[in-house]
Design a protein around this motif. Structure first.
Motif, PDB file in Angstrom:
ATOM      1  N   UNK A  15       0.861  -1.182   0.000  1.00 45.35           N
ATOM      2  CA  UNK A  15       0.000   0.000   0.000  1.00 45.35           C
ATOM      3  C   UNK A  15       0.895   1.230   0.000  1.00 45.35           C
ATOM      4  N   UNK A  16       0.388   2.350  -0.521  1.00 46.16           N
ATOM      5  CA  UNK A  16       1.126   3.607  -0.431  1.00 46.16           C
ATOM      6  C   UNK A  16       1.287   3.961   1.043  1.00 46.16           C
ATOM      7  N   UNK A  17       2.492   4.263   1.464  1.00 49.98           N
ATOM      8  CA  UNK A  17       2.790   4.504   2.874  1.00 49.98           C
ATOM      9  C   UNK A  17       2.620   5.979   3.229  1.00 49.98           C
ATOM     10  N   UNK A  18       1.378   6.363   3.440  1.00 47.40           N
ATOM     11  CA  UNK A  18       1.068   7.715   3.889  1.00 47.40           C
ATOM     12  C   UNK A  18       1.318   7.807   5.389  1.00 47.40           C
ATOM     13  N   UNK A  19       1.629   8.998   5.911  1.00 49.68           N
ATOM     14  CA  UNK A  19       1.920   9.131   7.346  1.00 49.68           C
ATOM     15  C   UNK A  19       0.831   8.579   8.259  1.00 49.68           C
ATOM     16  N   UNK A  20      -0.431   8.693   7.871  1.00 55.19           N
ATOM     17  CA  UNK A  20      -1.532   8.230   8.714  1.00 55.19           C
ATOM     18  C   UNK A  20      -1.493   6.714   8.932  1.00 55.19           C
ATOM     19  N   UNK A  75       9.584   5.831   6.201  1.00 55.05           N
ATOM     20  CA  UNK A  75       9.214   5.334   4.879  1.00 55.05           C
ATOM     21  C   UNK A  75       7.930   5.981   4.381  1.00 55.05           C
ATOM     22  N   UNK A  76       7.465   7.055   5.060  1.00 58.50           N
ATOM     23  CA  UNK A  76       6.306   7.799   4.571  1.00 58.50           C
ATOM     24  C   UNK A  76       6.621   8.289   3.166  1.00 58.50           C
ATOM     25  N   UNK A  77       5.684   8.111   2.276  1.00 60.79           N
ATOM     26  CA  UNK A  77       5.889   8.505   0.890  1.00 60.79           C
ATOM     27  C   UNK A  77       6.288   7.348  -0.007  1.00 60.79           C
ATOM     28  N   UNK A  78       6.656   6.213   0.585  1.00 61.68           N
ATOM     29  CA  UNK A  78       6.998   5.041  -0.208  1.00 61.68           C
ATOM     30  C   UNK A  78       5.721   4.549  -0.886  1.00 61.68           C
ATOM     31  N   UNK A  96       1.115   3.076  15.158  1.00 63.87           N
ATOM     32  CA  UNK A  96      -0.152   2.454  14.807  1.00 63.87           C
ATOM     33  C   UNK A  96      -0.751   3.037  13.541  1.00 63.87           C
ATOM     34  N   UNK A  97      -1.555   2.252  12.872  1.00 63.04           N
ATOM     35  CA  UNK A  97      -2.289   2.716  11.701  1.00 63.04           C
ATOM     36  C   UNK A  97      -3.484   3.520  12.205  1.00 63.04           C
ATOM     37  N   UNK A  98      -3.489   4.818  11.928  1.00 60.76           N
ATOM     38  CA  UNK A  98      -4.561   5.691  12.410  1.00 60.76           C
ATOM     39  C   UNK A  98      -5.643   5.926  11.366  1.00 60.76           C
ATOM     40  N   UNK A  99      -5.551   5.262  10.230  1.00 56.46           N
ATOM     41  CA  UNK A  99      -6.575   5.393   9.201  1.00 56.46           C
ATOM     42  C   UNK A  99      -7.792   4.571   9.585  1.00 56.46           C
ATOM     43  N   UNK A 100      -8.984   5.139   9.454  1.00 51.99           N
ATOM     44  CA  UNK A 100     -10.188   4.373   9.794  1.00 51.99           C
ATOM     45  C   UNK A 100     -10.551   3.330   8.736  1.00 51.99           C
ATOM     46  N   UNK A 101      -9.981   3.446   7.530  1.00 53.47           N
ATOM     47  CA  UNK A 101     -10.433   2.549   6.470  1.00 53.47           C
ATOM     48  C   UNK A 101      -9.346   2.057   5.511  1.00 53.47           C
ATOM     49  N   UNK A 102      -8.080   2.340   5.803  1.00 57.38           N
ATOM     50  CA  UNK A 102      -7.010   1.907   4.904  1.00 57.38           C
ATOM     51  C   UNK A 102      -6.029   0.997   5.635  1.00 57.38           C
ATOM     52  N   UNK A 103      -5.693  -0.138   5.050  1.00 61.36           N
ATOM     53  CA  UNK A 103      -4.722  -1.037   5.686  1.00 61.36           C
ATOM     54  C   UNK A 103      -3.291  -0.568   5.448  1.00 61.36           C
ATOM     55  N   UNK A 104      -2.385  -1.078   6.264  1.00 58.97           N
ATOM     56  CA  UNK A 104      -0.941  -0.904   6.052  1.00 58.97           C
ATOM     57  C   UNK A 104      -0.401  -2.310   5.839  1.00 58.97           C
ATOM     58  N   UNK A 105      -0.151  -2.635   4.594  1.00 56.01           N
ATOM     59  CA  UNK A 105       0.293  -3.987   4.290  1.00 56.01           C
ATOM     60  C   UNK A 105       1.674  -3.960   3.645  1.00 56.01           C
ATOM     61  N   UNK A 106       2.428  -4.992   3.930  1.00 54.99           N
ATOM     62  CA  UNK A 106       3.740  -5.151   3.328  1.00 54.99           C
ATOM     63  C   UNK A 106       4.189  -6.586   3.487  1.00 54.99           C
TER      64      UNK A 106
END
Length: 164
Positions: A15-20, A75-78, A96-106
């Motif tokens: 996933x795109x690694x946004x700061x959130x 790695x924000x922005x990756x 922690x992932x603070x997004x209510x609806x987006x996963x952080x996968x790798x």
């Protein structure tokens, strides 16, 4: 976790690694520090307690003011499909992932020497514990080739050095 401790990790963002999303962070140069870690790596970057572990380790390495002197690389922005490569001794972690609806996968790929053995520290790790549970001594556990395939072996009599 391993003896010898030479581990190279390739982390591939799905996933795109946004700061959130709480992207992976590294402490530049920390792979050269000694092995004086105290506490759980699972707490690193998770709370002030985790940062306390980092500050303590940095001070043991002669860094007087860790908050001012340490360089933390995010790695924000990756973008998805992008990757990072690090020495397993590098202090790293994520919030922690603070997004209510987006996963952080790798996907993490860990490369270890063909002659590697587990250490007693593996029993404390969520990732490696299952391999050594119930063993009399972690170092006696055969590292299973189905999970740790040998991808390269040095020619007889030669050595590979990961002196980065």
């Amino acid at each position: 976790m391993f003896d010898p401790p030479d581990v190279v990790t390739v982390w591939i963002a799905l996933d795109d690694m946004d700061p959130v999303l709480g992207p992976l962070k590294y402490v530049r140069g920390s792979h050269r520090w000694g092995d004086g870690r105290v506490g759980s790596a699972g707490k690193f970057f998770q709370s002030d307690g985790g940062m306390s572990l980092l500050r303590s380790a940095a001070r043991r390495e002669g860094i007087d003011d860790p908050d001012a002197e340490l360089e933390i690389v995010s790695m924000a922005g990756l973008l998805r499909g992008g990757l990072s490569v690090h020495d397993g001794r590098t202090w790293h972690g994520s919030g922690g992932n603070e997004s209510p609806d987006r996963p952080r996968r790798g996907i993490g790929l860990h490369f270890v020497p063909a002659n590697v053995r587990f250490t007693e520290e593996a029993a404390k790790s969520r990732l490696w514990r299952r391999y050594v549970e119930g063993a009399r001594a972690a170092g006696e556990v055969e590292v299973p080739e189905e999970d740790f395939p040998v991808v390269w072996r040095p020619k007889h009599g030669s050595e590979l050095s990961l002196d980065l």
